[in-house]
Design a protein around this motif. Structure first.
Motif, short mmCIF file in Angstrom:
data_model
loop_
_atom_site.label_atom_id
_atom_site.label_comp_id
_atom_site.label_asym_id
_atom_site.label_seq_id
_atom_site.Cartn_x
_atom_site.Cartn_y
_atom_site.Cartn_z
N ARG A 93 0.80 -1.22 0.00
CA ARG A 93 0.00 0.00 0.00
C ARG A 93 0.84 1.27 0.00
O ARG A 93 0.59 2.21 -0.76
CB ARG A 93 -0.92 0.02 1.24
N SER A 138 3.11 3.44 -3.03
CA SER A 138 2.58 4.32 -4.07
C SER A 138 3.32 5.65 -4.06
O SER A 138 3.76 6.12 -3.01
CB SER A 138 1.08 4.56 -3.86
N TYR A 185 4.31 7.35 -0.19
CA TYR A 185 3.48 7.43 1.01
C TYR A 185 4.23 6.95 2.24
O TYR A 185 3.99 7.43 3.35
CB TYR A 185 2.20 6.61 0.82
N HIS A 226 -3.68 3.97 0.90
CA HIS A 226 -2.22 3.92 0.89
C HIS A 226 -1.60 3.76 2.28
O HIS A 226 -0.39 3.56 2.39
CB HIS A 226 -1.66 5.21 0.27
#
Length: 403
Positions: free
Chosen positions: A30, A33, A48, A208
């Motif tokens: 996640r 990104s 992120y 994210h």
């Protein structure tokens, strides 16, 4: 009153989005990104995983902890044809989505119906087998409205409607992904902090964040708080009118605790909304406080009210009015609907920034981005397209500070 936002031509907020730029699937991790950071007219890049480095220690991040429900239901008629029912929101008779989700044996919802012409009359029925228990589940089309049907669902076994959806329903992926739901989507099209069922679309900026990343933010002293706004299918509705004046903004339920309102009113922090839904919620709180100060009572927020109400009320004063209302009514949380449209000419009151994905052309979400960063939205989106950012729900994102 001449409201500038009403005169916006949506064709001024379009761009060419090649199909290959749309992220059909999430990344394996996640927080890997890309994160585009926009501040003071400048663009920088990170991931992120390192968002903590982009936030001052006195930041309060506000997340939307709504949970996506398996709102897509398939029934097969005796003839063999399939009817798809997409649950949008509860009928008006329910105070909020949570109470409708907790109904047992029967509930009525506003729905879209695929194959409605094949379902002219009669009750659709399905037998479910869950942990050895036989459940009879039925749908009865009660009324037709302009853009939805009123459908009554009934089932045996005494389960809540939330349980029935989890047993029988399918996660409603955004239509632009143009693919069937896969097993991975059940977990990935959901934030790790999702708590309250009611959305038919994920608050995608939050996809994210991992538990580890939230802990890292906490260790840096970056505070976190949660609102609940249940995302409706209207979030995908394109703007078809020539100007925004004729666009009917969708309404969405939200719930906010008295404690969060107190924090927003009292903390000398930079407020950053994680997602457009979180932003719309906390900005709506301000205007509802203004309405209370104007003697209009605590009522749902209409589409253009934030442009029509007095524009010079201090944030603390408006939020204190909400706290006073909560105290007078004995409420621990406030529940309402908002149709606020944040578009160019709007100035953020509560938040100073927003974390958000890259949105569709000609959308109200893109208008929101333009309200935050001004005409630089084109520079930001051009940069993302040139540098292979992934777009839309499963794509990359941005941290945008208000200009």
């Amino acid at each position: 009153m001449n409201i500038a936002a009403k005169n916006i031509n949506i064709q001024d907020y379009t761009y060419d989005l090649p199909d290959e730029k749309i992220a059909r699937y999430p990344l394996a991790e996640r927080d890997k990104s890309k994160l585009l950071v926009y501040q003071n007219g400048q663009i920088s890049e990170t991931q992120y995983a390192y968002i903590a480095d982009q936030l001052p220690e006195n930041t309060l991040l506000v997340f939307n902890n709504t949970k996506v429900v398996a709102a897509r239901l398939l029934f097969q008629k005796i003839t063999g044809t399939t009817v798809e029912i997409f649950c949008l929101e509860p009928a008006e008779s329910y105070a909020d989505i949570t109470s409708a989700m907790m109904q047992r044996n029967a509930v009525t919802w506003k729905c879209l119906v695929g194959g409605a012409k094949k379902w002219k009359e009669g009750i659709l029925q399905k037998e479910l087998l869950h942990e050895g228990e036989r459940i009879v589940f039925s749908a009865d089309k009660k009324e037709k409205h302009n853009d939805y049907f009123l459908v009554e669902f009934r089932w045996s076994g005494g389960h809540s409607f939330a349980e029935i959806l989890s047993i029988y329903g399918n996660i409603p992926l955004p239509p632009y992904l143009n693919r069937m739901v896969e097993e991975e989507d059940k977990q990935r099209y959901q934030t790790v902090y999702a708590a309250y069922e009611g959305s038919v679309a994920a608050p995608t900026a939050g996809l994210h964040f991992t538990h580890e990343l939230l802990e890292q933010l906490n260790n840096k002293g970056i505070a976190q708080a949660y609102v609940t706004l249940h995302v409706g299918a209207g979030t995908f509705r394109p703007v078809k009118s020539a100007t925004m004046e004729n666009h009917d903004m969708h309404a969405e339920f939200f719930e906010v605790s008295k404690e969060l309102i107190r924090r927003l009113a009292n903390e000398e922090k930079k407020i950053v909304a994680v997602g457009t839904t979180s932003l719309r919620t906390i900005e709506s709180l301000y205007w509802m406080g203004v309405k209370l100060l104007q003697g209009k009572g605590f009522t749902d927020l209409a589409q253009w009210e934030c442009y029509e109400l007095p524009q010079d009320i201090p944030v603390t004063e408006a939020l204190q009015a909400l706290l006073a209302y909560a105290h007078e009514t004995g409420a621990d949380k406030l529940i309402a609907k908002t149709r606020i449209i944040i578009a160019p000419s709007y100035k953020l009151r509560v938040a100073q920034g927003v974390v958000t994905n890259f949105h569709q052309p000609n959308s109200t979400l893109l208008l929101l981005v333009a309200a935050v960063v001004g005409d630089d939205w084109r520079k930001i989106y051009d940069h993302a397209l040139r540098n292979n950012y992934r777009f839309l729900s499963y794509g990359d994102g941005s941290l945008l500070w208000q200009q």
